[in-house]
Write an enzyme that holds these catalytic residues in place. Structure first.
Site, PDB file in Angstrom:
ATOM      1  N   HIS A 489       0.830  -1.209   0.000  1.00  0.00           N
ATOM      2  CA  HIS A 489       0.000   0.000   0.000  1.00  0.00           C
ATOM      3  C   HIS A 489       0.869   1.266   0.000  1.00  0.00           C
ATOM      4  CE1 HIS A 489      -3.718   2.269   1.222  1.00  0.00           C
ATOM      5  NE2 HIS A 489      -2.792   3.113   1.615  1.00  0.00           N
ATOM      6  N   GLU A 490       1.755   1.351   0.978  1.00  0.00           N
ATOM      7  CA  GLU A 490       2.584   2.568   1.077  1.00  0.00           C
ATOM      8  C   GLU A 490       3.524   2.677  -0.118  1.00  0.00           C
ATOM      9  OE1 GLU A 490       1.574   4.659   3.023  1.00  0.00           O
ATOM     10  OE2 GLU A 490       0.377   3.360   4.315  1.00  0.00           O
ATOM     11  N   HIS A 493       1.705   4.367  -2.904  1.00  0.00           N
ATOM     12  CA  HIS A 493       1.762   5.835  -2.756  1.00  0.00           C
ATOM     13  C   HIS A 493       3.137   6.340  -3.199  1.00  0.00           C
ATOM     14  CE1 HIS A 493      -2.034   6.575  -0.809  1.00  0.00           C
ATOM     15  NE2 HIS A 493      -1.756   5.891   0.277  1.00  0.00           N
ATOM     16  N   HIS A 496       3.481   6.713  -6.869  1.00  0.00           N
ATOM     17  CA  HIS A 496       2.777   7.927  -7.294  1.00  0.00           C
ATOM     18  C   HIS A 496       3.700   9.143  -7.138  1.00  0.00           C
ATOM     19  CE1 HIS A 496      -1.581   9.793  -7.148  1.00  0.00           C
ATOM     20  NE2 HIS A 496      -1.012   9.952  -8.321  1.00  0.00           N
TER      21      HIS A 496
HETATM   22 ZN    ZN Z   1      -3.086   5.175   1.844  1.00  0.00          ZN
END
Ligand code: ZN
Length: 697
Positions: A489-490, A493, A496
């Site tokens: 998940h991290e 990010h 991105h």
């Molecule tokens: Zn998040």
């Protein structure tokens, strides 16, 4: 920034160095690889003078833009604003990352002093009428200016930032608006304080251990420890999460479960000094009044203007689509839990205070899966290879540790990240384990964002911070499955941020609408349950055996356990949130009645007197999720719909990955997220993929 302002800044840096009588590394050029923060040289005492100086420089830059005698243009106003305050951004980047990952009392103290400086700086920009006039002039000419799409977005965003803070109001209205904003902040704080007071004032002391059957030894130990610190004998429970959740899950004593449940669910609803009913009335009415003053018919329309969902109709569409698919499933799940309860000799109707208890037992019976069974397959160093390797496979990017890059703690691993063609992309710091001075949880952030200036693409410095299980003397760091998902998940990010390729920082990387920001992160979690991906790294740390297929299936199945119930629960909160924030007349009725009506269709338990969700619902009334609670479900819909293209074309399909990179990851917030999304996916997101993934269809 022109060379002239650069010279000015350098001159004032020299000045500040002399004023402080010592070198302040935060005000000088960073002479490190990629100009990363020189942590070894930065001392706590450098921060406050650095903030003071960088705010001063930022203000000078802003004043120069506002006082420019030339007529306003995109470049001399909007573009110039983008480039103003860079030094402040750099100082704040270092400071606030340390505040989260490596803090101490002194830094906390400095934060108290810094916070008003930053608020003032922000207000000096958004409340500056001369500056706003220039922004407005450019905005009104936008059709004639032949701007790029990104420039149009930045212009619109900048203009709205002013307008949404009241810049277009008359002087009299501005005064009123500011009074209401101040009152609103006060009430939100009060709301929170009341819930906290209620949480802290309740305790359940049990003196007879026989009353506590079912609770695991670790929970009992914590409870007796808690009692001892308060000078009491026995086992002390309260309604903080770590105490409340295991009690509801494991305690056999139904009477005590009910007592704790009622205490938890009646917070700030008891008619005492901490009751939040009046605060809710005032808050929703203030929100309505402020929205009306700015020209919106309700608060949700104001809040959703800068969201991918766009308006209340967009949100209701999502809630209703999911509702249709979830409600009957949730009811069937309830029947299943009830049947299980009866089988175990329980003959009453299953009530909310029985739900965790029986559903947890059924879960164990159905899946027989726990963390310890999976951990041997998730040794941290292998998981790192797996996660980074996924990015290499999809996007061709590579990761090279570089010890020359300074770090704020010896455990942090600094990487240089390179593109497929060998070009430098980003710095990535990875900080995996818990320690004193680090906040709990996991997050991605940047020390430095990405932008282009004078033809140079200035690359970002990204950080991911976790609190993963440490290695022990006999075992390497073995992660739980949940930790593996968190890492993905991290890291999503982080992609991105690292792949960002905008011109303007304010729309670069993760600077996107809030209901869009979790797409790049959540999509990564989808790979975690794919055997094809796990086989690349999830091998037993002792035997080297690949993770067995039936374990992976168990993970998938258990993830969908009670999918209908959990969906309905989130939807009920979404409906409640929207009901409060689509009010178009001042609210004068009873909070509990309103709540009951608002979420009635999404309830599978009967109404219980004496409890209320709204009076303790910090997300809505103090946490910034007003008209935003739907965002949790929205993000799931997006990530499932986006991932379904990989499912269709191949988990490691380079073409799909290239399109995701080009249309989503590189684009940040340079265009409306719906436009970006459709370009990637070919259509607007639908709930189908999520329903399929969670077994709801
Ligand atoms: Zn998040």
């Amino acid at each position: 920034m022109t060379m002239k302002t650069l010279n000015l800044i350098i001159a004032s840096i020299m000045l500040s160095v002399m004023v402080n009588g010592q070198n302040n590394p935060l005000l000088e050029k960073f002479n490190t690889p990629h100009q990363t923060a020189p942590f070894a040289e930065i001392k706590n005492e450098h921060f406050l003078p650095a903030f003071q100086e960088s705010v001063k420089q930022g203000e000078t830059e802003i004043k120069k833009i506002a006082d420019n005698p030339e007529p306003p243009t995109f470049e001399n106003t909007i573009g110039a604003l983008e480039n103003a305050g860079r030094l402040l951004g750099r100082t704040a980047g270092v400071f606030f990352n340390l505040m989260n990952a490596e803090t101490n009392d002194e830094l906390q103290q400095i934060a108290q002093e810094v916070s008003p400086l930053l608020t003032k700086f922000q207000n000096d920009i958004t409340l500056n009428p001369v500056l706003f006039e220039r922004v407005k002039t450019v905005y009104q000419q936008k059709e004639k200016l032949s701007l790029t799409v990104e420039q149009q977005t930045v212009l619109e965003k900048t203009y709205l930032e002013f307008v949404r803070k009241g810049a277009n109001l008359t002087d009299e209205q501005k005064v009123k608006f500011r009074e209401m904003s101040a009152e609103h902040s006060k009430l939100s704080l009060k709301f929170d304080e009341n819930v906290l007071k209620e949480t802290n004032s309740y305790e359940l002391l049990v003196k007879d251990k026989n009353q506590l059957s079912g609770l695991p030894e670790s929970v009992l130990e914590a409870a007796s420890g808690k009692a001892r610190t308060k000078g009491k004998e026995g086992w002390l429970f309260d309604i903080s999460m770590p105490s409340y959740l295991p009690f509801m899950k494991y305690a056999d004593n139904r009477g005590l479960r009910k007592e704790l449940y009622m205490a938890y669910m009646s917070k700030s609803f008891k008619g005492n000094e901490y009751d939040n009913r009046e605060n809710i009335k005032k808050l929703v009415n203030l929100r309505l009044e402020m929205a009306n003053l700015l020209g919106y018919k309700n608060y949700a329309s104001y809040a959703l203007e800068q969201r991918m969902a766009m308006n209340p109709a967009g949100v209701y569409q999502l809630l209703d689509d999911l509702y249709e698919a979830s409600f009957n499933v949730a009811k069937n799940e309830k029947t299943e839990v009830e049947a299980f309860a009866r089988k175990s000799g329980f003959n009453e109707p299953v009530m909310p205070w029985d739900w965790s208890y029986f559903s947890e037992k059924l879960k164990i019976e159905k899946f027989d899966l726990d963390d310890e069974m999976l951990k041997p397959y998730f040794e941290l160093s292998k998981v790192i290879d797996g996660v980074f390797g996924l990015a290499t496979e999809l996007y061709g990017i590579t990761f090279k540790p570089n010890k020359e890059i300074p770090v704020y703690h010896e455990e942090v691993i600094p990487y240089e990240v390179f593109d497929a063609d060998g070009k430098f992309l980003s710095v990535l710091y990875a900080d995996f384990h818990p320690r004193q001075g680090k906040q709990g949880g996991a997050w991605m952030n940047d020390f430095k964002g990405q932008w282009k200036e004078n033809g140079v693409n200035s690359r970002p410095h990204i950080t991911i911070v976790m609190n993963f299980t440490r290695p022990t003397e006999t075992k390497p760091a073995l992660l739980t499955f949940n930790e593996v998902e968190t890492f993905l998940h991290e890291f999503g990010h982080a992609l991105h941020g690292m792949l960002a390729n905008s011109t303007y920082q304010s729309v670069s990387g993760t600077n996107v609408y809030r209901d869009f920001v979790e797409l790049p992160s959540q999509i990564m979690e989808n790979w975690a349950v794919e055997k094809e991906f796990l086989d690349r790294f999830a091998v037993h740390y002792q035997t080297g055996e690949k993770i067995p297929a039936q374990l992976v299936k168990k993970i998938k199945d258990s993830q969908n356990y009670l999918a209908g119930y959990l969906s309905i629960r989130q939807l009920s909160f979404g409906y409640l949130d929207m009901a409060w924030h689509t009010l178009e007349k001042p609210f004068e009725s009873e909070v509990k009645d309103f709540e009951e009506q608002a979420w009635e269709k999404a309830q599978i338990f009967p109404v219980i007197d004496g409890i209320c969700m709204s009076t303790q619902f910090g997300h809505l009334f103090s946490g910034g999720y007003a008209a935003g609670y739907y965002g949790y479900k929205w993000a799931e819909v997006l990530d499932a719909d986006a991932f379904s293209l990989f499912k269709e074309k191949g988990l490691f399909n380079r073409e799909v990955a290239a399109s995701f990179r080009k249309n989503i990851l590189e684009k940040g917030g340079t265009e409306h997220p719906m436009v970006l999304y459709k370009r990637f996916r070919g259509h607007e997101p639908t709930v189908d993929a999520l329903l399929e993934r969670s077994g709801l269809k």
